[in-house]
Structure formats: structure tokens, C-alpha cells
Design an enzyme around this catalytic site. Structure first.
Site, PDB file in Angstrom:
ATOM      1  N   THR A   1      29.034   5.959   3.080  1.00  0.00           N
ATOM      2  CA  THR A   1      30.340   5.008   2.829  1.00  0.00           C
ATOM      3  C   THR A   1      29.824   3.572   2.885  1.00  0.00           C
ATOM      4  OG1 THR A   1      31.706   6.403   4.365  1.00  0.00           O
ATOM      5  CG2 THR A   1      32.699   4.157   4.020  1.00  0.00           C
TER       6      THR A   1
ATOM      7  N   GLU B   1      34.382  11.114  -1.056  1.00  0.00           N
ATOM      8  CA  GLU B   1      35.100  12.581  -0.561  1.00  0.00           C
ATOM      9  C   GLU B   1      36.374  12.649  -0.129  1.00  0.00           C
ATOM     10  OE1 GLU B   1      31.647  15.459   1.470  1.00  0.00           O
ATOM     11  OE2 GLU B   1      32.312  13.728   2.682  1.00  0.00           O
TER      12      GLU B   1
ATOM     13  N   ARG C   1      29.008  13.086  -2.700  1.00  0.00           N
ATOM     14  CA  ARG C   1      28.542  14.408  -2.335  1.00  0.00           C
ATOM     15  C   ARG C   1      29.251  15.149  -3.793  1.00  0.00           C
ATOM     16  NH1 ARG C   1      29.518  15.586   3.567  1.00  0.00           N
ATOM     17  NH2 ARG C   1      27.643  14.843   4.483  1.00  0.00           N
TER      18      ARG C   1
HETATM   19  P1  DGT Z   1      29.167   8.739   6.008  1.00  0.00           P
HETATM   20  O1  DGT Z   1      29.646   7.480   5.216  1.00  0.00           O
HETATM   21  O2  DGT Z   1      27.869   9.092   5.459  1.00  0.00           O
HETATM   22  O3  DGT Z   1      29.244   8.720   7.560  1.00  0.00           O
HETATM   23  O4  DGT Z   1      30.141   9.638   5.462  1.00  0.00           O
HETATM   24  P2  DGT Z   1      31.571  10.330   5.851  1.00  0.00           P
HETATM   25  O5  DGT Z   1      31.938  10.014   7.578  1.00  0.00           O
HETATM   26  O6  DGT Z   1      32.494   9.379   4.959  1.00  0.00           O
HETATM   27  O7  DGT Z   1      31.784  11.717   5.187  1.00  0.00           O
HETATM   28  P3  DGT Z   1      30.990  13.011   6.008  1.00  0.00           P
HETATM   29  O8  DGT Z   1      29.964  13.295   5.232  1.00  0.00           O
HETATM   30  O9  DGT Z   1      30.455  12.542   7.474  1.00  0.00           O
HETATM   31  O10 DGT Z   1      32.097  13.887   5.821  1.00  0.00           O
HETATM   32  C1  DGT Z   1      33.363  13.794   6.473  1.00  0.00           C
HETATM   33  C2  DGT Z   1      33.455  15.095   7.457  1.00  0.00           C
HETATM   34  O11 DGT Z   1      33.882  16.145   6.605  1.00  0.00           O
HETATM   35  C3  DGT Z   1      32.513  15.478   8.171  1.00  0.00           C
HETATM   36  O12 DGT Z   1      33.009  15.916   9.553  1.00  0.00           O
HETATM   37  C4  DGT Z   1      31.742  16.699   7.557  1.00  0.00           C
HETATM   38  C5  DGT Z   1      32.595  17.378   6.711  1.00  0.00           C
HETATM   39  N1  DGT Z   1      32.452  17.902   5.332  1.00  0.00           N
HETATM   40  C6  DGT Z   1      32.195  17.229   4.373  1.00  0.00           C
HETATM   41  N2  DGT Z   1      31.911  18.237   3.626  1.00  0.00           N
HETATM   42  C7  DGT Z   1      32.339  19.467   4.042  1.00  0.00           C
HETATM   43  C8  DGT Z   1      32.082  20.891   3.494  1.00  0.00           C
HETATM   44  O13 DGT Z   1      32.085  21.223   2.268  1.00  0.00           O
HETATM   45  N3  DGT Z   1      32.335  21.675   4.505  1.00  0.00           N
HETATM   46  C9  DGT Z   1      32.375  21.552   5.701  1.00  0.00           C
HETATM   47  N4  DGT Z   1      32.311  22.397   6.694  1.00  0.00           N
HETATM   48  N5  DGT Z   1      32.385  20.100   6.302  1.00  0.00           N
HETATM   49  C10 DGT Z   1      32.444  19.178   5.307  1.00  0.00           C
END
Ligand code: DGT
Length: 228
Positions: free
Chosen positions: A32, A49, A102
Site C-alpha cells: 500500500t 487489490e 498483486r
Molecule cells: P500491504 O500494504 O502489503 O500490507 O497489503 P494489504 O494489506 O493492502 O494487502 P494484503 O496483501 O495484506 O492482502 C489483504 C488480505 O487479503 C490479506 O489478509 C491476505 C488476503 N489475500 C490477498 N489475496 C489473497 C488470495 O488470493 N487468497 C487468500 N486466501 N487470501 C488473499
């Protein structure tokens, strides 16, 4: 580091060259912040995402359900992730450069793979998702010119995860982040598992905010000129 396993495609719109960058990395690796940096300092299109959709589809929360009971709800979430990521990939571009958080590839090669390998996704669910995925990448153009990989230690992600305290993620143990990490490393660094559809730029991402912003500045041109 810029590796050379490229099959990067150019998207042409009239005479204008367009480029697509995927930002990849573990949960809480700092994607982010990276997206914010580039959206504030350049004329690019940023696609995050669609996590809010995964937390609320017609009043249901497939992300939360998957973390509570992956064997039951993994297929449900991943089907929806695949749909919503594909929707992002095929959106017409609104700027010469698109940076996307992603991809449909990491959804399959990292998250589906992890559910299956850890015994939390039944073989039949994995088979159906795999056939869907193979059909999509064979029949629908999913352009990418560069993959930027934010490389972190699972421990760093774990600390950041605890700090941000997202409700659904409270159940995530360090081992989950370690599995995701190894799958990413095998895919993007060691090229041991799956096709890598574009060159990979690795940015070490365990550092504090100041150092991370400095690294984004240093890599700015390389990233924004991905199609050259
Ligand atoms: P950052 O900024 O790197 O901390 O990223 P965030 O928080 O915006 O995004 P990220 O990658 O932590 O993803 C948000 C949530 O979604 C996290 O709990 C992981 C989950 N997630 C993302 N893509 C997938 C997927 O394809 N499958 C599963 N099981 N979970 C996913």
C-alpha cells in the site's frame, strides 16, 4: 536486480506505448505504501487489490470465512478473488502506466497453492480452480511488463500485521506468512515452481518508511520505464 525471464508484452493503443506493473509481496509487506508513493509522485494509474469486495459480497465476508475455516471456504474465496482480479486485469487503461497490487497469477500460484499444499483445500476444489485459471490465462490477454517484488522476512510482516490489527487477520500465525514467503521466493526468485510472466525487480522491504521511500525514489525510472 532485474532478472531476464521476460515474456513481457506491450499493450499498444494507437501509437502510445503502455506498460503494466504488478506489485507483489507477502501480506503486510508494504504494498500500500509503495502504491501511494507512486500514485502521489507520478501520472500513473494505481489499482489496489479489491479487498473490500472480498470482505463484503452481497453482505457476506468470504475473506473472514476463509480465515475461520479454510477447508470449507477456501474455494469460495478463491473463486471470487479470481473473478475480481480478472476484472481488474481487463479494465481499459486510463494512463500510460498501470501499477497493480498483486495479480490473478499470485492468487493462484501463491494463495491457492498454499491452501492446497497445506492440506486445507480438497483436491477437487483445487482441480476446478486450476482448470478455471488455465482457461483464463489461455483465452484472455493479461498483460504485464514488470513484476516488482517487495521482499520481506515473514517476521517483519508478522510485526506489521499485528500493528495494523485487521479483524479477519487476527488468526494469522507466523507459519502462514512463512509459507506464503517460500512460495513467493520459489516463484519469483528461484524460478522453481511456475512460469514468471515478466522480468522481476526485487526491492528489499524490511526497512523503515524513510528508507523504503528512498528506495522507491531510486528505482522510480526503472519501474516507470518498464516497457523500454
Ligand atoms: P500491504 O500494504 O502489503 O500490507 O497489503 P494489504 O494489506 O493492502 O494487502 P494484503 O496483501 O495484506 O492482502 C489483504 C488480505 O487479503 C490479506 O489478509 C491476505 C488476503 N489475500 C490477498 N489475496 C489473497 C488470495 O488470493 N487468497 C487468500 N486466501 N487470501 C488473499
Amino acid at each position: 536486480m532485474l532478472s531476464s525471464s521476460s515474456q513481457g508484452k506491450l499493450v499498444r493503443n494507437g501509437d502510445e506505448k503502455k506498460s503494466v506493473i504488478w506489485l507483489e509481496g507477502n501480506i503486510a509487506s508494504g504494498k500500500t505504501t509503495c502504491l501511494e508513493y507512486f500514485s502521489k509522485t507520478s501520472d500513473i494509474e494505481v489499482l489496489t487489490e479489491p479487498v473490500s469486495k472480498w470482505r463484503n459480497v452481497q453482505g457476506c465476508n468470504p475473506l473472514g470465512l476463509m480465515y475461520q475455516d479454510p477447508s470449507r471456504w477456501g474455494l469460495t474465496l478463491q473463486t471470487y478473488v479470481q473473478l475480481t482480479m480478472l476484472d481488474r486485469h481487463v479494465l481499459p487503461m486510463s494512463a500510460p502506466v498501470r501499477m497493480m497490487e498483486r495479480s490473478i497469477y499470485s492468487a493462484k500460484y501463491i494463495f491457492v497453492e498454499n491452501l492446497y499444499k497445506s492440506g486445507k483445500m480438497p483436491e477437487v476444489d483445487f482441480a476446478v480452480l486450476s482448470e478455471w485459471f488455465e482457461w483464463i490465462i489461455k483465452n484472455i490477454a493479461i498483460p504485464v511488463d514488470l513484476i516488482v517484488y517487495l521482499q520481506t522476512s515473514p517476521q517483519t510482516c508478522y510485526e506489521r500485521l499485528k500493528q495494523r490489527c485487521r479483524e479477519e487477520e487476527k488468526v494469522i500465525p507466523l507459519e502462514y506468512l512463512e509459507s506464503i514467503h517460500h512460495l513467493y521466493e520459489d516463484w519469483l526468485i528461484h524460478h522453481k515452481s511456475f512460469e514468471v510472466p515478466a522480468p522481476v525487480l526485487v526491492i528489499p522491504a524490511d526497512h523503515d518508511l524513510k528508507k523504503m521511500l528512498h528506495q522507491y525514489e531510486e528505482n522510480r525510472e526503472k519501474i516507470l520505464m518498464a516497457h523500454c
